[in-house]
Design a protein around this motif. Structure first.
Motif, PDB file in Angstrom:
ATOM      1  N   VAL A 162      38.899  44.070  38.315  1.00  0.00           N
ATOM      2  CA  VAL A 162      37.593  44.719  38.204  1.00  0.00           C
ATOM      3  C   VAL A 162      36.497  43.661  38.080  1.00  0.00           C
ATOM      4  CG1 VAL A 162      36.139  46.180  36.750  1.00  0.00           C
ATOM      5  CG2 VAL A 162      38.500  46.854  37.229  1.00  0.00           C
ATOM      6  N   GLU A 163      36.721  42.665  37.231  1.00  0.00           N
ATOM      7  CA  GLU A 163      35.719  41.610  37.041  1.00  0.00           C
ATOM      8  C   GLU A 163      35.458  40.828  38.320  1.00  0.00           C
ATOM      9  OE1 GLU A 163      35.817  39.939  32.598  1.00  0.00           O
ATOM     10  OE2 GLU A 163      37.737  39.729  33.621  1.00  0.00           O
ATOM     11  N   MET A 164      36.483  40.594  39.102  1.00  0.00           N
ATOM     12  CA  MET A 164      36.348  39.819  40.328  1.00  0.00           C
ATOM     13  C   MET A 164      35.808  40.648  41.494  1.00  0.00           C
ATOM     14  SD  MET A 164      37.217  36.768  39.532  1.00  0.00           S
ATOM     15  CE  MET A 164      36.561  37.169  37.909  1.00  0.00           C
ATOM     16  N   GLY A 165      35.733  41.949  41.315  1.00  0.00           N
ATOM     17  CA  GLY A 165      35.308  42.802  42.419  1.00  0.00           C
ATOM     18  C   GLY A 165      36.354  42.918  43.505  1.00  0.00           C
ATOM     19  N   ALA A 166      37.625  42.843  43.124  1.00  0.00           N
ATOM     20  CA  ALA A 166      38.712  42.990  44.095  1.00  0.00           C
ATOM     21  C   ALA A 166      38.721  44.404  44.666  1.00  0.00           C
ATOM     22  CB  ALA A 166      40.052  42.678  43.442  1.00  0.00           C
ATOM     23  N   GLU A 167      39.154  44.521  45.896  1.00  0.00           N
ATOM     24  CA  GLU A 167      39.205  45.823  46.555  1.00  0.00           C
ATOM     25  C   GLU A 167      40.501  46.579  46.255  1.00  0.00           C
ATOM     26  OE1 GLU A 167      37.777  45.568  50.811  1.00  0.00           O
ATOM     27  OE2 GLU A 167      37.848  43.443  50.266  1.00  0.00           O
ATOM     28  N   VAL A 168      41.530  45.850  45.801  1.00  0.00           N
ATOM     29  CA  VAL A 168      42.831  46.457  45.560  1.00  0.00           C
ATOM     30  C   VAL A 168      43.656  45.528  44.677  1.00  0.00           C
ATOM     31  CG1 VAL A 168      43.940  45.399  47.578  1.00  0.00           C
ATOM     32  CG2 VAL A 168      44.796  47.604  46.722  1.00  0.00           C
ATOM     33  N   ILE A 169      44.578  46.129  43.923  1.00  0.00           N
ATOM     34  CA  ILE A 169      45.617  45.358  43.249  1.00  0.00           C
ATOM     35  C   ILE A 169      46.898  45.515  44.060  1.00  0.00           C
ATOM     36  CG2 ILE A 169      47.093  45.155  41.201  1.00  0.00           C
ATOM     37  CD1 ILE A 169      44.775  46.136  39.509  1.00  0.00           C
ATOM     38  N   LYS A 208      46.307  41.826  61.392  1.00  0.00           N
ATOM     39  CA  LYS A 208      44.961  42.166  60.948  1.00  0.00           C
ATOM     40  C   LYS A 208      45.021  42.691  59.525  1.00  0.00           C
ATOM     41  CE  LYS A 208      40.881  44.822  62.260  1.00  0.00           C
ATOM     42  NZ  LYS A 208      40.304  45.780  63.236  1.00  0.00           N
ATOM     43  N   TYR A 209      44.134  42.183  58.672  1.00  0.00           N
ATOM     44  CA  TYR A 209      44.174  42.557  57.262  1.00  0.00           C
ATOM     45  C   TYR A 209      43.060  43.525  56.898  1.00  0.00           C
ATOM     46  CZ  TYR A 209      47.565  38.821  57.060  1.00  0.00           C
ATOM     47  OH  TYR A 209      48.683  38.050  57.286  1.00  0.00           O
ATOM     48  N   LYS A 210      43.367  44.377  55.931  1.00  0.00           N
ATOM     49  CA  LYS A 210      42.466  45.473  55.550  1.00  0.00           C
ATOM     50  C   LYS A 210      41.431  45.046  54.520  1.00  0.00           C
ATOM     51  CE  LYS A 210      42.659  50.212  53.726  1.00  0.00           C
ATOM     52  NZ  LYS A 210      43.561  51.309  53.282  1.00  0.00           N
ATOM     53  N   SER A 258      56.269  41.195  52.574  1.00  0.00           N
ATOM     54  CA  SER A 258      55.717  42.418  51.973  1.00  0.00           C
ATOM     55  C   SER A 258      54.289  42.253  51.459  1.00  0.00           C
ATOM     56  CB  SER A 258      56.626  42.905  50.841  1.00  0.00           C
ATOM     57  OG  SER A 258      56.769  41.916  49.840  1.00  0.00           O
ATOM     58  N   ILE A 259      53.952  41.090  50.946  1.00  0.00           N
ATOM     59  CA  ILE A 259      52.576  40.884  50.467  1.00  0.00           C
ATOM     60  C   ILE A 259      51.606  40.941  51.639  1.00  0.00           C
ATOM     61  CG2 ILE A 259      50.990  39.324  49.276  1.00  0.00           C
ATOM     62  CD1 ILE A 259      53.367  38.178  47.752  1.00  0.00           C
ATOM     63  N   LYS A 260      51.939  40.287  52.728  1.00  0.00           N
ATOM     64  CA  LYS A 260      51.091  40.296  53.920  1.00  0.00           C
ATOM     65  C   LYS A 260      50.995  41.707  54.505  1.00  0.00           C
ATOM     66  CE  LYS A 260      51.818  37.019  56.922  1.00  0.00           C
ATOM     67  NZ  LYS A 260      52.553  36.066  57.808  1.00  0.00           N
ATOM     68  N   ARG A 261      52.100  42.405  54.531  1.00  0.00           N
ATOM     69  CA  ARG A 261      52.100  43.761  55.083  1.00  0.00           C
ATOM     70  C   ARG A 261      51.272  44.714  54.218  1.00  0.00           C
ATOM     71  NH1 ARG A 261      58.260  44.736  55.257  1.00  0.00           N
ATOM     72  NH2 ARG A 261      57.687  46.810  56.038  1.00  0.00           N
ATOM     73  N   ALA A 262      51.361  44.532  52.897  1.00  0.00           N
ATOM     74  CA  ALA A 262      50.545  45.353  51.998  1.00  0.00           C
ATOM     75  C   ALA A 262      49.059  45.045  52.199  1.00  0.00           C
ATOM     76  CB  ALA A 262      50.953  45.104  50.554  1.00  0.00           C
ATOM     77  N   ALA A 263      48.732  43.770  52.365  1.00  0.00           N
ATOM     78  CA  ALA A 263      47.333  43.372  52.575  1.00  0.00           C
ATOM     79  C   ALA A 263      46.785  43.908  53.893  1.00  0.00           C
ATOM     80  CB  ALA A 263      47.213  41.855  52.531  1.00  0.00           C
TER      81      ALA A 263
END
Length: 236
Positions: free
Chosen positions: A149-156, A2-4, A220-225
């Protein structure tokens, strides 16, 4: 899993997909990154990517014969090589992808237009941003912060060669302390080398979290997401 997050920006260094000698692209490393991006995309997450070019170009202006601006432009062009390689492997796995460049080169990629990039994300396409910000003296860290910021991303999601943020270099000091969470101001004042100051300030002003983790850890990318606590989160 499950992703955040619904929309993310992944920041990759060129070294993350580079050969061991620091030159060119390592297909195996690239594929490990791509497989995770594919899984995230198929789960419905909207994904933007900023990639560096340390595997092709490492600030050669330090050698004394080249002006800084020229060297920076060469580095920007090198990011396009990585972006195109990433795009090709993603599309070989049937994931629609667009490379957008801050320096116009319409024969090989789309010029960056914010509204068009957002529309690509909304349609489920992965967007890879190349050429940094298109200006010298700005790093790909700054490009990642601004585009997020421009894309409205929730996290880097900041994939690095270390498993988080430490108070000093863990490769040099055995007593280095890893942080689970730090503030933007702490990162700036203690010079913790998360991102450059311009990027950190932009993230702080826009309350954009930065998740720092080790790329070489399994999935790690999936786990971070998913929000798993595998690295260091930088926020207020």
């Amino acid at each position: 899993m499950k992703y955040k997050y619904k929309r993310i920006l992944v920041k990759l260094s060129g070294e993350a997909i580079g050969e061991k000698d620091g030159r060119g692209i390592d297909k195996e490393k690239l594929e490990k990154v791509v497989d995770q991006i594919v899984d995230l995309s198929k789960s419905g997450i909207e994904i933007a990517i900023v990639i560096g070019a340390g595997n092709f170009w490492r600030g050669k202006y330090g050698e004394g014969y080249m002006e800084r601006s020229t060297a920076d432009y060469m580095g920007m062009l090198a990011t396009t090589l990585n972006a195109l390689a990433l795009q090709e492997m993603l599309e070989s796995k049937n994931i629609p992808t667009r490379v957008m460049t801050a320096i116009e080169m319409k024969q090989v990629a789309e010029p960056y237009i914010r509204r068009k990039a957002v529309r690509h994300l909304e349609k489920g396409r992965i967007v890879i941003f190349a050429c940094g910000l298109g200006n010298p003296y700005f790093t790909t860290d700054s490009a990642a912060a601004l585009r997020a910021v421009e894309m409205g991303a929730e996290v880097i999601l900041l994939a690095k060669n270390v498993d988080g943020v430490y108070n000093k270099d863990p490769k040099k000091y055995n007593d280095a302390k890893k942080y689970d969470k730090i503030t933007y101001m702490q990162s700036i004042s203690e010079k913790l080398a998360v991102m450059d100051t311009t990027a950190l300030t932009l993230c702080m002003e826009n309350k954009l979290p930065i998740f720092v983790f080790a790329l070489n850890e399994e999935n790690s990318i999936k786990r971070a997401a998913s929000g798993e606590k595998i690295g260091t989160i930088v926020e207020d």
